[in-house]
Design an enzyme around this catalytic site. Structure first.
Site, PDB file in Angstrom:
ATOM      1  N   HIS A 132      -5.974   4.374  -6.429  1.00 44.06           N
ATOM      2  CA  HIS A 132      -7.360   4.019  -6.709  1.00 44.06           C
ATOM      3  C   HIS A 132      -7.379   2.736  -7.527  1.00 44.06           C
ATOM      4  O   HIS A 132      -6.478   2.491  -8.324  1.00 44.06           O
ATOM      5  CB  HIS A 132      -8.056   5.146  -7.489  1.00 44.06           C
ATOM      6  CG  HIS A 132      -8.279   6.370  -6.674  1.00 44.06           C
ATOM      7  ND1 HIS A 132      -9.322   6.497  -5.792  1.00 44.06           N
ATOM      8  CD2 HIS A 132      -7.577   7.527  -6.589  1.00 44.06           C
ATOM      9  CE1 HIS A 132      -9.255   7.679  -5.205  1.00 44.06           C
ATOM     10  NE2 HIS A 132      -8.197   8.326  -5.667  1.00 44.06           N
TER      11      HIS A 132
ATOM     12  N   CYS B 276     -12.561  -0.018  -4.524  1.00 42.97           N
ATOM     13  CA  CYS B 276     -12.256   1.164  -3.711  1.00 42.97           C
ATOM     14  C   CYS B 276     -13.205   1.258  -2.505  1.00 42.97           C
ATOM     15  O   CYS B 276     -12.773   1.552  -1.387  1.00 42.97           O
ATOM     16  CB  CYS B 276     -12.356   2.442  -4.539  1.00 42.97           C
ATOM     17  SG  CYS B 276     -10.874   2.801  -5.500  1.00 42.97           S
TER      18      CYS B 276
END
Length: 101
Positions: free
Chosen positions: A21, A33
């Site tokens: 992430h 993201c």
């Protein structure tokens, strides 16, 4: 950080792995993201022959591996995905790293 591993052999796509992430913002507001997810998912939705690939799409992990011959259409789709990810890396290199294997 998002890590992208690209494997190309003899100028042909072999595999693409995206994991992690970005943590560039709070969950649900992370534009890095979201951008990576959009490029990857949108591109994979345009594959002409998805059965020619082993595809895993999970939160924080994606993997695409060619299982056989890839059509020229699908090769272009994969090149477009990779170019999109590299474009994100150019602007947000602190949150995404791309390596060629």
């Amino acid at each position: 950080m998002i890590k992208v591993l690209i494997k190309i052999e003899e100028k042909k796509f072999v595999s693409l792995e995206v994991k992690g992430h970005a943590h560039s913002a709070e969950h649900g507001q992370d534009l890095v993201c979201a951008g990576v997810s959009s490029v990857l998912t949108g591109g994979l939705n345009n594959l002409e022959n998805p059965k020619d690939f082993d595809i895993i799409l999970d939160e924080g992990y994606s993997y695409v591996k060619a299982l056989s011959f890839i059509s020229s259409h699908d090769e272009i789709v994969l090149e477009t995905i990779i170019t999109g990810l590299k474009t994100i890396e150019e602007s947000y290199g602190k949150f995404i790293q791309i390596k060629n294997l």
